[in-house]
Design a protein around this motif. Structure first.
Motif, PDB file in Angstrom:
ATOM      1  N   ASP A  40      29.312  35.399 -30.465  1.00 27.99           N
ATOM      2  CA  ASP A  40      27.903  35.070 -30.682  1.00 27.99           C
ATOM      3  C   ASP A  40      26.993  36.181 -30.169  1.00 27.99           C
ATOM      4  N   GLU A  41      25.698  35.907 -30.118  1.00 28.56           N
ATOM      5  CA  GLU A  41      24.726  36.921 -29.703  1.00 28.56           C
ATOM      6  C   GLU A  41      24.944  37.362 -28.260  1.00 28.56           C
ATOM      7  N   ASN A  42      25.633  36.536 -27.456  1.00 27.45           N
ATOM      8  CA  ASN A  42      25.966  36.901 -26.078  1.00 27.45           C
ATOM      9  C   ASN A  42      27.386  37.445 -25.957  1.00 27.45           C
TER      10      ASN A  42
ATOM     11  N   ARG B 109      25.147  39.015 -39.713  1.00 30.06           N
ATOM     12  CA  ARG B 109      24.046  39.755 -39.097  1.00 30.06           C
ATOM     13  C   ARG B 109      22.747  38.950 -39.140  1.00 30.06           C
ATOM     14  N   LYS B 110      22.496  38.299 -40.280  1.00 29.36           N
ATOM     15  CA  LYS B 110      21.287  37.484 -40.406  1.00 29.36           C
ATOM     16  C   LYS B 110      21.294  36.340 -39.384  1.00 29.36           C
ATOM     17  N   ALA B 111      22.470  35.727 -39.215  1.00 30.70           N
ATOM     18  CA  ALA B 111      22.575  34.625 -38.262  1.00 30.70           C
ATOM     19  C   ALA B 111      22.370  35.112 -36.831  1.00 30.70           C
ATOM     20  N   LEU B 112      22.902  36.281 -36.525  1.00 24.68           N
ATOM     21  CA  LEU B 112      22.712  36.846 -35.186  1.00 24.68           C
ATOM     22  C   LEU B 112      21.236  37.155 -34.936  1.00 24.68           C
ATOM     23  N   ASP B 113      20.580  37.712 -35.935  1.00 27.96           N
ATOM     24  CA  ASP B 113      19.160  38.038 -35.785  1.00 27.96           C
ATOM     25  C   ASP B 113      18.326  36.779 -35.545  1.00 27.96           C
TER      26      ASP B 113
ATOM     27  N   ASP C  88      20.907  31.837 -34.501  1.00 38.10           N
ATOM     28  CA  ASP C  88      21.187  30.462 -34.895  1.00 38.10           C
ATOM     29  C   ASP C  88      22.037  30.461 -36.170  1.00 38.10           C
ATOM     30  N   PRO C  89      23.352  30.217 -36.057  1.00 35.65           N
ATOM     31  CA  PRO C  89      24.208  30.209 -37.239  1.00 35.65           C
ATOM     32  C   PRO C  89      24.211  28.888 -37.995  1.00 35.65           C
ATOM     33  N   THR C  90      23.521  27.862 -37.475  1.00 35.49           N
ATOM     34  CA  THR C  90      23.669  26.524 -38.048  1.00 35.49           C
ATOM     35  C   THR C  90      23.211  26.434 -39.501  1.00 35.49           C
TER      36      THR C  90
END
Length: 454
Positions: free
Chosen positions: A376-378, A429-433, A436-438
């Protein structure tokens, strides 16, 4: 194909039928529909080579075939020919078949570090037989498992140590202790703490850890640290315990003779399966003659109930194993698996980096046994991002719970996979930006196999 248009209506209905009759909806937990995005768990119609077709008519490039067992590709001509030759001759008799002799000879010629072998149908049977034999010959109760390996057996001595321990008495679980891979000092401390109690050290000889959603991503090594396996051998000898190599995955994929053949360290006992039958049910317990004979008839000591399975010597499965071993040796299959895996890993890493997710989609492991982690982003393992990634792969015609290759793949298959990965990484990449991947899940996330609650 746009994921919004990618639907599996027939597979969805078939999954409901499966759950109505089969606990978990599959005969292996790792094949359960909870391992796939919601309503996107294909039910397979058939396979050939590196491809499978689902009952909705979709074709996929397949990885991790048969939980790593189908390493030559589906319906491999040489294996099928060997099986067909036996089918008209009967499959199970009241006495041993000559095929049992031939299969044992072929196995021991391919794995010369072993002196005797006994065949069974699945990996759990032979790993448990190895543990029982070790307890019998040492007279000791405890089993020391390498805690970094995700699975050894369905039997109580191991399953009791997992989150799915329901039904296993605590007294059984207390007899299993764990040591970390690669740490000789910690292993010696364990053996000293339980001096005279540990019957065996059992481990996969190469570091093999699946990405876990519940623990940080550890660095992965393709090979053990120099001297590690030899150090374990010395520890086992000095403390009087049996050294067991679980070669279910490393067998054939690391070398024709397994990791023991590649690294030159000989265990007392070893277990093989998966690639050995190319999808047909066959496994093997192999090892030192003096230990293995304790499960036989030509000694005067107390007998050990080693292995006794009605279908363990099924002739067509043993014929499949012989054909697999011959194909690996004559055609250099292990080298091909490594070459294919290296090409795939390089392509996936380049695709992920080009889309800005190179630090989040991580390919790990030996080239012949690649897995991937979704972070994830972390940069922590994430089932949600795994779900997003799998949805895009499926829509692009790639069925990949891992990136474990078969020798049936060709350059076009890998090119298609890399292109599909690139498209999936663009969405990643869009979800990371958005942090929120939901929005891209369309349902519940995939789940780990080992969990306490359904």
């Amino acid at each position: 194909m746009d994921t919004e248009e990618f639907l599996l209506p027939r597979s969805r209905l078939a999954n409901e039928r499966l759950h109505a009759m089969i606990p978990g909806g599959a005969h292996t937990y790792a094949k359960g529909d909870d391992q796939y995005p919601d309503n996107l768990a294909p039910v397979i119609s058939h396979g050939r080579g590196a491809h499978v077709w689902d009952i909705d008519g979709n074709r996929y490039v397949e990885y991790g075939s048969g939980l790593r067992s189908v390493s030559l590709g589906h319906a491999h001509p040489r294996v099928i020919q060997a099986v067909r030759r036996e089918l008209d001759r009967g499959s199970n008799f009241v006495r041993p078949s000559i095929v049992e002799v031939e299969a044992a000879e072929r196995f021991l010629a391919t794995v010369p570090t072993a002196e005797m072998v006994k065949f069974a149908k699945n990996g759990s049977d032979v790993t448990t037989a190895a543990v029982r034999l070790a307890r019998a010959v040492t007279g000791r109760p405890r089993v020391a498992i390498c805690g970094d390996h995700p699975f050894y057996s369905t039997d109580d001595w191991f399953i009791g140590t997992t989150p799915m321990s329901a039904g296993v008495p605590a007294a059984t679980t207390e007899l299993t202790v764990a040591f970390p891979y690669g740490d000789l000092a910690a292993t010696e401390e364990l053996l000293t703490r339980y001096q005279g109690e540990v019957a065996c050290l059992i481990l996969e000889p190469a570091d093999h850890t699946e990405p876990s959603p519940s623990s940080p991503l550890r660095p992965s090594r393709e090979d053990p640290t120099p001297g590690y396996l030899a150090g374990l051998r010395e520890l086992a000898d000095r403390h009087g315990c049996v050294l067991i190599f679980d070669e279910m995955i490393t067998g054939l994929r690391w070398s024709e003779a397994g990791a023991q053949g590649l690294y030159g360290v000989v265990p007392d006992l070893s277990t093989f399966g998966k690639a050995l039958g190319n999808g047909f049910a066959v496994s093997a317990l192999a090892g030192r003659r003096d230990l293995m004979e304790r499960g036989g008839l030509r000694h005067s000591r107390e007998r050990v109930f080693l292995l006794s399975t009605t279908h363990g010597a099924e002739t067509h499965s043993l014929a499949a194993a012989m054909a697999v071993l011959t194909t690996y040796v004559e055609e250099g299959v292990t080298a091909r698996l490594h070459a294919l895996g290296e090409r795939l890993a390089a392509g996936v890493r380049d695709a992920a980096a080009s889309m800005g997710v190179g630090d989040h989609l991580v390919v790990r492991g030996r080239a012949s046994n690649l897995v991937f982690a979704t972070l994830d982003e972390n940069r922590q393992p994430s089932q949600q991002y795994r779900t997003l990634f799998l949805r895009r792969l499926l829509a692009g015609g790639v069925l990949a719970p891992s990136f474990v290759v078969s020798s049936a793949l060709d350059d076009a298959d890998i090119d298609h996979t890399v292109d599909t990965v690139a498209q999936a990484c663009a969405v990643y990449r869009k979800a990371l930006d958005a942090a929120d991947p939901t929005s891209w899940l369309a349902g519940r996330p995939v789940k780990p196999v080992f969990r306490r609650l359904a």
